[in-house]
Scaffold this motif. Structure first.
Motif, PDB file in Angstrom:
ATOM      1  N   ALA A 177      47.823  50.171  56.791  1.00 53.81           N
ATOM      2  CA  ALA A 177      46.484  49.613  56.994  1.00 53.81           C
ATOM      3  C   ALA A 177      45.594  49.865  55.783  1.00 53.81           C
ATOM      4  O   ALA A 177      44.782  49.013  55.395  1.00 53.81           O
ATOM      5  N   THR A 178      45.754  51.036  55.155  1.00 55.74           N
ATOM      6  CA  THR A 178      44.969  51.349  53.964  1.00 55.74           C
ATOM      7  C   THR A 178      45.311  50.407  52.827  1.00 55.74           C
ATOM      8  O   THR A 178      44.430  49.908  52.113  1.00 55.74           O
ATOM      9  N   ARG A 179      46.595  50.136  52.634  1.00 59.34           N
ATOM     10  CA  ARG A 179      46.999  49.232  51.562  1.00 59.34           C
ATOM     11  C   ARG A 179      46.458  47.823  51.786  1.00 59.34           C
ATOM     12  O   ARG A 179      46.013  47.154  50.843  1.00 59.34           O
ATOM     13  N   VAL A 180      46.512  47.351  53.018  1.00 55.74           N
ATOM     14  CA  VAL A 180      46.021  46.006  53.320  1.00 55.74           C
ATOM     15  C   VAL A 180      44.523  45.910  53.051  1.00 55.74           C
ATOM     16  O   VAL A 180      44.044  44.981  52.388  1.00 55.74           O
ATOM     17  N   ARG A 181      43.760  46.871  53.568  1.00 52.09           N
ATOM     18  CA  ARG A 181      42.304  46.842  53.372  1.00 52.09           C
ATOM     19  C   ARG A 181      41.937  47.021  51.907  1.00 52.09           C
ATOM     20  O   ARG A 181      41.014  46.374  51.396  1.00 52.09           O
ATOM     21  N   ARG A 182      42.651  47.900  51.223  1.00 52.22           N
ATOM     22  CA  ARG A 182      42.360  48.154  49.812  1.00 52.22           C
ATOM     23  C   ARG A 182      42.608  46.907  48.964  1.00 52.22           C
ATOM     24  O   ARG A 182      41.843  46.608  48.043  1.00 52.22           O
ATOM     25  N   ALA A 183      43.661  46.165  49.279  1.00 55.20           N
ATOM     26  CA  ALA A 183      43.942  44.935  48.534  1.00 55.20           C
ATOM     27  C   ALA A 183      42.818  43.924  48.706  1.00 55.20           C
ATOM     28  O   ALA A 183      42.418  43.244  47.746  1.00 55.20           O
ATOM     29  N   VAL A 184      42.289  43.831  49.921  1.00 54.65           N
ATOM     30  CA  VAL A 184      41.183  42.902  50.176  1.00 54.65           C
ATOM     31  C   VAL A 184      39.935  43.315  49.393  1.00 54.65           C
ATOM     32  O   VAL A 184      39.256  42.490  48.775  1.00 54.65           O
ATOM     33  N   VAL A 185      39.639  44.621  49.393  1.00 54.65           N
ATOM     34  CA  VAL A 185      38.469  45.121  48.673  1.00 54.65           C
ATOM     35  C   VAL A 185      38.601  44.863  47.174  1.00 54.65           C
ATOM     36  O   VAL A 185      37.665  44.387  46.518  1.00 54.65           O
ATOM     37  N   TRP A 186      39.764  45.148  46.617  1.00 53.34           N
ATOM     38  CA  TRP A 186      39.967  44.939  45.182  1.00 53.34           C
ATOM     39  C   TRP A 186      39.909  43.462  44.813  1.00 53.34           C
ATOM     40  O   TRP A 186      39.396  43.101  43.736  1.00 53.34           O
ATOM     41  N   ASP A 187      40.429  42.591  45.655  1.00 48.18           N
ATOM     42  CA  ASP A 187      40.333  41.151  45.387  1.00 48.18           C
ATOM     43  C   ASP A 187      38.880  40.704  45.326  1.00 48.18           C
ATOM     44  O   ASP A 187      38.492  39.890  44.474  1.00 48.18           O
ATOM     45  N   MET A 188      38.074  41.227  46.241  1.00 44.79           N
ATOM     46  CA  MET A 188      36.654  40.883  46.240  1.00 44.79           C
ATOM     47  C   MET A 188      35.958  41.420  44.990  1.00 44.79           C
ATOM     48  O   MET A 188      35.161  40.713  44.347  1.00 44.79           O
ATOM     49  N   VAL A 189      36.243  42.676  44.621  1.00 41.67           N
ATOM     50  CA  VAL A 189      35.637  43.275  43.435  1.00 41.67           C
ATOM     51  C   VAL A 189      36.031  42.494  42.178  1.00 41.67           C
ATOM     52  O   VAL A 189      35.192  42.211  41.311  1.00 41.67           O
ATOM     53  N   GLN A 190      37.309  42.123  42.095  1.00 46.49           N
ATOM     54  CA  GLN A 190      37.776  41.377  40.931  1.00 46.49           C
ATOM     55  C   GLN A 190      37.075  40.017  40.821  1.00 46.49           C
ATOM     56  O   GLN A 190      36.621  39.632  39.742  1.00 46.49           O
ATOM     57  N   PHE A 191      36.979  39.294  41.925  1.00 45.76           N
ATOM     58  CA  PHE A 191      36.326  37.992  41.908  1.00 45.76           C
ATOM     59  C   PHE A 191      34.854  38.123  41.526  1.00 45.76           C
ATOM     60  O   PHE A 191      34.337  37.343  40.703  1.00 45.76           O
ATOM     61  N   MET A 192      34.172  39.116  42.066  1.00 46.44           N
ATOM     62  CA  MET A 192      32.748  39.296  41.796  1.00 46.44           C
ATOM     63  C   MET A 192      32.494  39.667  40.338  1.00 46.44           C
ATOM     64  O   MET A 192      31.651  39.057  39.662  1.00 46.44           O
ATOM     65  N   LEU A 193      33.232  40.663  39.823  1.00 51.80           N
ATOM     66  CA  LEU A 193      32.985  41.127  38.459  1.00 51.80           C
ATOM     67  C   LEU A 193      33.397  40.074  37.430  1.00 51.80           C
ATOM     68  O   LEU A 193      32.700  39.885  36.429  1.00 51.80           O
ATOM     69  N   ASN A 194      34.532  39.416  37.654  1.00 51.39           N
ATOM     70  CA  ASN A 194      34.939  38.349  36.731  1.00 51.39           C
ATOM     71  C   ASN A 194      33.872  37.270  36.650  1.00 51.39           C
ATOM     72  O   ASN A 194      33.491  36.816  35.557  1.00 51.39           O
ATOM     73  N   GLY A 195      33.402  36.826  37.803  1.00 50.56           N
ATOM     74  CA  GLY A 195      32.392  35.775  37.821  1.00 50.56           C
ATOM     75  C   GLY A 195      31.080  36.221  37.203  1.00 50.56           C
ATOM     76  O   GLY A 195      30.456  35.477  36.436  1.00 50.56           O
ATOM     77  N   MET A 196      30.673  37.462  37.506  1.00 49.53           N
ATOM     78  CA  MET A 196      29.409  37.963  36.967  1.00 49.53           C
ATOM     79  C   MET A 196      29.435  38.043  35.444  1.00 49.53           C
ATOM     80  O   MET A 196      28.423  37.782  34.782  1.00 49.53           O
ATOM     81  N   MET A 197      30.581  38.382  34.871  1.00 44.93           N
ATOM     82  CA  MET A 197      30.668  38.481  33.416  1.00 44.93           C
ATOM     83  C   MET A 197      30.371  37.145  32.756  1.00 44.93           C
ATOM     84  O   MET A 197      29.604  37.065  31.787  1.00 44.93           O
ATOM     85  N   PHE A 198      30.972  36.078  33.282  1.00 40.75           N
ATOM     86  CA  PHE A 198      30.776  34.772  32.655  1.00 40.75           C
ATOM     87  C   PHE A 198      29.404  34.180  32.988  1.00 40.75           C
ATOM     88  O   PHE A 198      28.798  33.498  32.154  1.00 40.75           O
ATOM     89  N   VAL A 199      28.907  34.430  34.182  1.00 40.23           N
ATOM     90  CA  VAL A 199      27.538  34.000  34.501  1.00 40.23           C
ATOM     91  C   VAL A 199      26.546  34.716  33.594  1.00 40.23           C
ATOM     92  O   VAL A 199      25.571  34.119  33.102  1.00 40.23           O
ATOM     93  N   LEU A 200      26.793  36.005  33.366  1.00 38.83           N
ATOM     94  CA  LEU A 200      25.911  36.774  32.488  1.00 38.83           C
ATOM     95  C   LEU A 200      25.972  36.258  31.056  1.00 38.83           C
ATOM     96  O   LEU A 200      24.936  36.195  30.368  1.00 38.83           O
ATOM     97  N   LEU A 201      27.150  35.862  30.602  1.00 38.32           N
ATOM     98  CA  LEU A 201      27.255  35.270  29.267  1.00 38.32           C
ATOM     99  C   LEU A 201      26.430  33.993  29.183  1.00 38.32           C
ATOM    100  O   LEU A 201      25.683  33.789  28.219  1.00 38.32           O
ATOM    101  N   GLY A 202      26.539  33.130  30.191  1.00 40.09           N
ATOM    102  CA  GLY A 202      25.740  31.911  30.201  1.00 40.09           C
ATOM    103  C   GLY A 202      24.259  32.201  30.258  1.00 40.09           C
ATOM    104  O   GLY A 202      23.442  31.500  29.622  1.00 40.09           O
ATOM    105  N   GLU A 203      23.888  33.258  30.979  1.00 39.80           N
ATOM    106  CA  GLU A 203      22.477  33.617  31.101  1.00 39.80           C
ATOM    107  C   GLU A 203      21.910  34.125  29.769  1.00 39.80           C
ATOM    108  O   GLU A 203      20.727  33.955  29.483  1.00 39.80           O
ATOM    109  N   GLN A 204      22.771  34.739  28.952  1.00 38.27           N
ATOM    110  CA  GLN A 204      22.332  35.262  27.657  1.00 38.27           C
ATOM    111  C   GLN A 204      22.304  34.192  26.570  1.00 38.27           C
ATOM    112  O   GLN A 204      21.624  34.347  25.562  1.00 38.27           O
ATOM    113  N   LEU A 205      23.054  33.100  26.768  1.00 37.61           N
ATOM    114  CA  LEU A 205      23.243  32.128  25.694  1.00 37.61           C
ATOM    115  C   LEU A 205      21.945  31.511  25.163  1.00 37.61           C
ATOM    116  O   LEU A 205      21.776  31.412  23.940  1.00 37.61           O
TER     117      LEU A 205
END
Length: 544
Positions: free
Chosen positions: A264-292
């Motif tokens: 159960a820990t592995r399943v929940r942890r995978a979901v949390v990491w997928d969400m963190v990865q999607f959020m941080l990846n997107g924020m990096m490129f949005v932030l680049l566009g915001e700085q441009l």
């Protein structure tokens, strides 16, 4: 308060970008959509977020690099370690020297150390952008693994080169011997620290859990904190926090093979990491566009630094530098592949000639991203004597332009280069997975037979008991679901309970066998992770 609102809007933009990229009538990479949304946000709010490079590095890079190191296939990483090191070390140094002189030749008013600093910071590649671009195009898995391995290691090389070029610009002196010694310390110490942090925290967590127990969310929270701990400790020791985060992630993949974490820990942890990865990846490129917009405005005002009055020279410089980087990468990749092929033939190993489209795809896949953006923002405002840092705004603009141009070129070129490319079939992965499933099924049958003997026979009717055991064993022998005939609600509940017990025993045996095969090197960690996740999800259905 305004900054918080902007950040919330940027998070919303990350969500919108995922839908927008699917709604567009034409194919466009997700990073480009996110950069565009970031620019729209900057225009709507009339002022942007002040980007602190130190905070940017700390919040975004450690978790993403940790996750990349955790999930990258280790067999491919070690199998192609020679090629990866050639790209991560040799190509970076080749790029810094070649592009540095090119930039100084194009812009004589930019001091040579500053030109080298710009070349160094645009040398690291970004696997996240490449993954987004190739999501809808079939890229050879081995090539993708090489590109991922390169990007995990070349960040540290590029940043170390950037640091020394910047020091030379500020002090006017440079020592190759000192730089080499510091680079060795930065790299080795960062790797050792990353390994020790993950191993130490995992050991302490296991001991405390066995003695005191733990809350359900504790293992996941600890796992999220590991990359930050490794990064901060390495930076305090003047080592590479980036390599520490990568090494911590690679070590975590080996810690996982112990199989001590709950399903159960592995399943929940995978979901949390997928969400963190999607959020941080997107924020990096949005932030680049915001700085441009601010970057372009500042560069336009400072165009006089390059001895030209026409702003179109900015576009010429950006295109020339990007073209130079692409040519340097192509030359290095082509030369490296042919030298490796020649050496293999000298050793008596047959090596096929690389297809020219693969060479071009490898060159186009050198997409720049977060490291380049954050690193160039660390340029100081003033020199030691109090004068403005030469060509600072122009350098930031050119680095940002290289990021955009590399994204656009890869998004247009890679799908066309790779489309219809016929490569030798990669059957080893499927064969490996089949072998792992076969071994796991045999282990599960043995566990069911053992659990059958240990169950109290008086608890259920003998016929129901035998029927349940046969159903579970049949699942692993034929991989088909069989419907059991039983009469009466009590008998059905009893049969389900027995079947649940036997299936949990079988799943535990399957998982243990998969971990054992991975530890002994019979299968890759990527294959084991895939099958263990399937087992965990099935087990979650039977857990109360």
């Amino acid at each position: 308060m305004d900054s918080i609102e902007i950040i919330l809007v940027m998070l919303l933009a990350v969500v919108v970008s995922g839908y927008l990229v699917r709604a567009l009538p034409f194919s466009m990479p997700l990073p480009l959509v996110q950069i565009g949304l970031g620019a729209v946000i900057s225009g709507a709010f009339n002022h942007g977020v002040t980007l602190d490079p130190g905070i940017f590095f700390l919040l975004f890079l450690p978790p993403l690099l940790f996750l990349d190191g955790w999930r990258i296939p280790k067999d491919g990483l070690f199998r192609d370690k020679g090629v990866i090191l050639e790209l991560a070390l040799g190509l970076v140094v080749f790029t810094v020297v070649g592009a540095g002189f090119l930039i100084h030749w194009l812009i004589p008013s930019m001091p040579l150390p500053v030109a080298f600093a710009l070349a160094a910071i645009v040398s690291p590649t970004d696997p996240i952008a490449v993954s987004s671009i190739t999501a809808r195009v079939q890229m050879p898995k081995r090539l993708m693994h090489i590109l991922e391995g390169e990007s995990l290691l070349n960040d540290a090389t590029g940043l170390v080169c950037f640091r020394f070029a910047l020091a030379a610009a500020l002090t006017g002196s440079f020592s190759l011997a000192s730089a080499s010694l510091i680079f060795i310390w930065v790299a080795l110490a960062g790797i050792v620290i990353g390994i020790m942090v993950t191993a130490g925290i995992s050991f302490a967590q296991r001991v405390l859990s066995q003695r005191l127990g733990e809350e359900a969310g504790s293992p996941i929270l600890i796992n999220l904190l590991i990359p930050f701990g490794a990064y901060l400790l390495a930076e305090r020791m003047h080592a590479s926090g980036i390599l520490a985060a990568v090494a911590a992630g690679i070590t975590m993949s080996y810690v996982e093979l112990s199989g001590r974490a709950l399903a159960a820990t592995r399943v929940r942890r995978a979901v949390v990491w997928d969400m963190v990865q999607f959020m941080l990846n997107g924020m990096m490129f949005v932030l680049l566009g915001e700085q441009l917009p601010g970057i372009v405005q500042a560069a336009s005002k400072s165009i006089a630094q390059s001895d030209h009055l026409n702003s179109w020279w900015l576009a010429f410089y950006a295109l020339s530098i990007f073209a130079g980087l692409a040519i340097l990468r192509f030359v290095w990749v082509w030369t490296s592949l042919h030298i490796n092929r020649f050496l293999s033939q000298r050793r008596g190993v047959q090596a096929s000639k690389p297809h020219w489209r693969v060479v071009v795809a490898t060159s186009l896949a050198g997409v720049r991203g977060a490291i380049t953006l954050a690193g160039v923002m660390t340029l100081p405002l003033f020199m030691p004597d109090g004068s403005p840092f030469p060509a600072r705004d122009l350098t930031i603009f050119l680095a940002s332009a290289v990021i955009l141009l590399s994204l656009i070129a890869a998004s247009i070129g890679l799908p066309r280069i790779l489309k219809g490319l016929e490569l030798p079939a990669e059957n080893t992965e499927q064969q490996e997975e089949d072998r792992a499933r076969h071994g796991a099924a045999l282990a599960a049958i043995g566990a069911v037979e053992k659990a059958q003997q240990n169950l109290p026979h008086h608890a259920v009717d003998a016929d129901i008991y035998t029927e349940a055991a046969a159903r579970v064993i049949g699942l692993y022998q034929h991989r088909v679901e069989s419907e059991a005939e039983s009469s009466g609600a009590d008998q059905i509940r009893m049969a389900d309970q027995v079947e649940r017990t036997l299936r949990l025993a079988a799943l535990a045996a399957e998982r243990q066998e998969i971990f054992q095969m991975a530890r002994s090197g019979q299968i890759s960690d990527a294959t084991s992770r895939k099958i263990v996740r399937e087992i965990d999800l099935i087990e979650a259905l039977y857990q109360k």
